[in-house]
Motif scaffolding. Sequence first.
Motif, PDB file in Angstrom:
ATOM      1  N   MET A   1      43.187  36.167  53.019  1.00  0.00           N
ATOM      2  CA  MET A   1      43.350  37.230  52.069  1.00  0.00           C
ATOM      3  C   MET A   1      44.539  36.531  51.089  1.00  0.00           C
ATOM      4  SD  MET A   1      41.391  39.641  52.440  1.00  0.00           S
ATOM      5  CE  MET A   1      40.129  38.237  53.069  1.00  0.00           C
ATOM      6  N   VAL A   2      45.277  35.518  51.658  1.00  0.00           N
ATOM      7  CA  VAL A   2      46.337  34.906  50.555  1.00  0.00           C
ATOM      8  C   VAL A   2      45.443  33.836  49.593  1.00  0.00           C
ATOM      9  CG1 VAL A   2      48.061  33.205  50.601  1.00  0.00           C
ATOM     10  CG2 VAL A   2      48.240  35.139  52.056  1.00  0.00           C
ATOM     11  N   LEU A   3      44.528  33.296  50.272  1.00  0.00           N
ATOM     12  CA  LEU A   3      43.626  32.665  49.504  1.00  0.00           C
ATOM     13  C   LEU A   3      42.753  33.239  48.576  1.00  0.00           C
ATOM     14  CD1 LEU A   3      42.631  29.912  52.142  1.00  0.00           C
ATOM     15  CD2 LEU A   3      44.278  29.584  50.407  1.00  0.00           C
ATOM     16  N   VAL A   4      42.359  34.236  49.164  1.00  0.00           N
ATOM     17  CA  VAL A   4      41.234  34.987  48.271  1.00  0.00           C
ATOM     18  C   VAL A   4      42.261  35.513  46.788  1.00  0.00           C
ATOM     19  CG1 VAL A   4      40.246  37.449  47.824  1.00  0.00           C
ATOM     20  CG2 VAL A   4      39.769  35.862  49.992  1.00  0.00           C
ATOM     21  N   SER A   5      43.492  35.905  47.064  1.00  0.00           N
ATOM     22  CA  SER A   5      44.404  36.389  45.992  1.00  0.00           C
ATOM     23  C   SER A   5      44.656  35.190  45.229  1.00  0.00           C
ATOM     24  CB  SER A   5      45.716  36.847  46.786  1.00  0.00           C
ATOM     25  OG  SER A   5      45.522  37.916  47.398  1.00  0.00           O
ATOM     26  N   ALA A   6      44.956  34.044  45.773  1.00  0.00           N
ATOM     27  CA  ALA A   6      45.242  32.945  44.712  1.00  0.00           C
ATOM     28  C   ALA A   6      44.097  32.493  44.009  1.00  0.00           C
ATOM     29  CB  ALA A   6      45.615  31.809  45.857  1.00  0.00           C
ATOM     30  N   MET A   7      42.727  32.648  44.284  1.00  0.00           N
ATOM     31  CA  MET A   7      41.474  32.413  43.686  1.00  0.00           C
ATOM     32  C   MET A   7      41.506  33.743  42.652  1.00  0.00           C
ATOM     33  SD  MET A   7      41.158  29.411  44.354  1.00  0.00           S
ATOM     34  CE  MET A   7      39.864  29.204  43.380  1.00  0.00           C
ATOM     35  N   ALA A   8      41.646  34.822  42.961  1.00  0.00           N
ATOM     36  CA  ALA A   8      41.543  35.913  41.654  1.00  0.00           C
ATOM     37  C   ALA A   8      42.468  35.737  40.772  1.00  0.00           C
ATOM     38  CB  ALA A   8      41.965  37.242  42.532  1.00  0.00           C
ATOM     39  N   ILE A   9      43.802  35.098  41.100  1.00  0.00           N
ATOM     40  CA  ILE A   9      44.692  34.585  39.976  1.00  0.00           C
ATOM     41  C   ILE A   9      44.002  33.623  39.125  1.00  0.00           C
ATOM     42  CG2 ILE A   9      46.790  33.711  39.417  1.00  0.00           C
ATOM     43  CD1 ILE A   9      48.042  34.949  41.838  1.00  0.00           C
ATOM     44  N   GLN A  10      43.767  32.702  39.587  1.00  0.00           N
ATOM     45  CA  GLN A  10      42.754  31.695  39.147  1.00  0.00           C
ATOM     46  C   GLN A  10      41.532  32.070  38.226  1.00  0.00           C
ATOM     47  OE1 GLN A  10      41.842  27.803  40.655  1.00  0.00           O
ATOM     48  NE2 GLN A  10      39.955  27.631  39.995  1.00  0.00           N
ATOM     49  N   ASN A  11      40.876  33.003  38.691  1.00  0.00           N
ATOM     50  CA  ASN A  11      39.705  33.688  37.896  1.00  0.00           C
ATOM     51  C   ASN A  11      40.149  34.236  36.737  1.00  0.00           C
ATOM     52  OD1 ASN A  11      36.647  33.613  39.014  1.00  0.00           O
ATOM     53  ND2 ASN A  11      38.068  33.230  40.807  1.00  0.00           N
ATOM     54  N   ALA A  12      41.048  35.152  37.013  1.00  0.00           N
ATOM     55  CA  ALA A  12      41.804  35.852  35.937  1.00  0.00           C
ATOM     56  C   ALA A  12      42.480  35.028  34.681  1.00  0.00           C
ATOM     57  CB  ALA A  12      42.769  36.980  36.371  1.00  0.00           C
ATOM     58  N   PHE A  13      43.292  34.103  35.315  1.00  0.00           N
ATOM     59  CA  PHE A  13      43.578  32.954  34.325  1.00  0.00           C
ATOM     60  C   PHE A  13      42.614  32.495  33.456  1.00  0.00           C
ATOM     61  CE2 PHE A  13      44.860  28.654  33.249  1.00  0.00           C
ATOM     62  CZ  PHE A  13      46.155  28.583  33.077  1.00  0.00           C
ATOM     63  N   HIS A  14      41.458  31.990  34.083  1.00  0.00           N
ATOM     64  CA  HIS A  14      40.404  31.283  33.359  1.00  0.00           C
ATOM     65  C   HIS A  14      39.934  32.225  32.189  1.00  0.00           C
ATOM     66  CE1 HIS A  14      36.256  30.359  32.545  1.00  0.00           C
ATOM     67  NE2 HIS A  14      36.729  29.034  32.500  1.00  0.00           N
ATOM     68  N   ARG A  15      39.405  33.483  32.848  1.00  0.00           N
ATOM     69  CA  ARG A  15      38.745  34.584  31.966  1.00  0.00           C
ATOM     70  C   ARG A  15      39.550  34.898  30.430  1.00  0.00           C
ATOM     71  NH1 ARG A  15      33.693  35.705  32.138  1.00  0.00           N
ATOM     72  NH2 ARG A  15      34.011  37.797  31.565  1.00  0.00           N
ATOM     73  N   VAL A  16      40.868  34.833  30.856  1.00  0.00           N
ATOM     74  CA  VAL A  16      42.107  35.281  29.629  1.00  0.00           C
ATOM     75  C   VAL A  16      42.343  34.025  28.609  1.00  0.00           C
ATOM     76  CG1 VAL A  16      44.121  36.366  29.165  1.00  0.00           C
ATOM     77  CG2 VAL A  16      42.764  37.130  30.978  1.00  0.00           C
TER      78      VAL A  16
END
Length: 238
Positions: free
Chosen positions: A120-135
């Motif tokens: 879940m820590v890794l999922v959260s980290a990659m969620a941040i990357q996805n949001a970062f990219h989209r914005v």
Amino acid sequence: MARLPLPILLSFNGGYVDTVGFVALAGLFTAHVTGNFVTLGASIALGTGGALSKLLALPVFCIVILLVRLLSQRLERSRKPVMTVLLWLKLIHFIIAATFAQIHGPFDDGNSLAAFAIGMVLVSAMAIQNAFHRVHLSKMPPTTLMTGTTTQIMLDLADLIGGTAPGDLKPVKERLKRMSASVVAFALGCAAAAVAFLLSRTWCFAVPVVLVALSFFAPVGSPEAASTAAPANAVHTE
């Protein structure tokens, strides 16, 4: 010395983290989270481990995306460097995961609390990357899922070969270059993760820490991306 553009680093990291999660955490996709619906079905049908992690990966991913968006909006209103803050958040998550892996790894039992926690820590980290990219890098190819990118590459190649591409071929060729580089970086990240896992089933989790640290010094990589990222006023651009 030339530095890798930020989108390339993110693509490499996307391939790396997804592969490490899959091989080290009983088939958990940490970036391509919807793929966990498939592996969850396999876990149920075949009795393999990690069902809870695969079930909760998407809800956790969605909650983190929501929180990141709200945080970004607040930072923008305060004229704070959004990109830098998000990169720091991602770095902290990967440091936690790498430290946790040294203490509790390797994760032989996909059903264990330790495997669930680091997943879940890794999922959260990659969620941040996805949001970062989209914005902030929305005009650049995706960094965690290559199906759409590969489809566009093939469509552009077909247009060029068939002579049906637009009169000005420069944008098409530039898009091909960016997308091809993204796919190659993602594939290299996957390969690097496999090698790192074979070398060490715990230290393999430390590599993303280095990749995110390098991201602080990476150029955005294109005029379009630079214009998209400009409001954040944080990551160096060239």
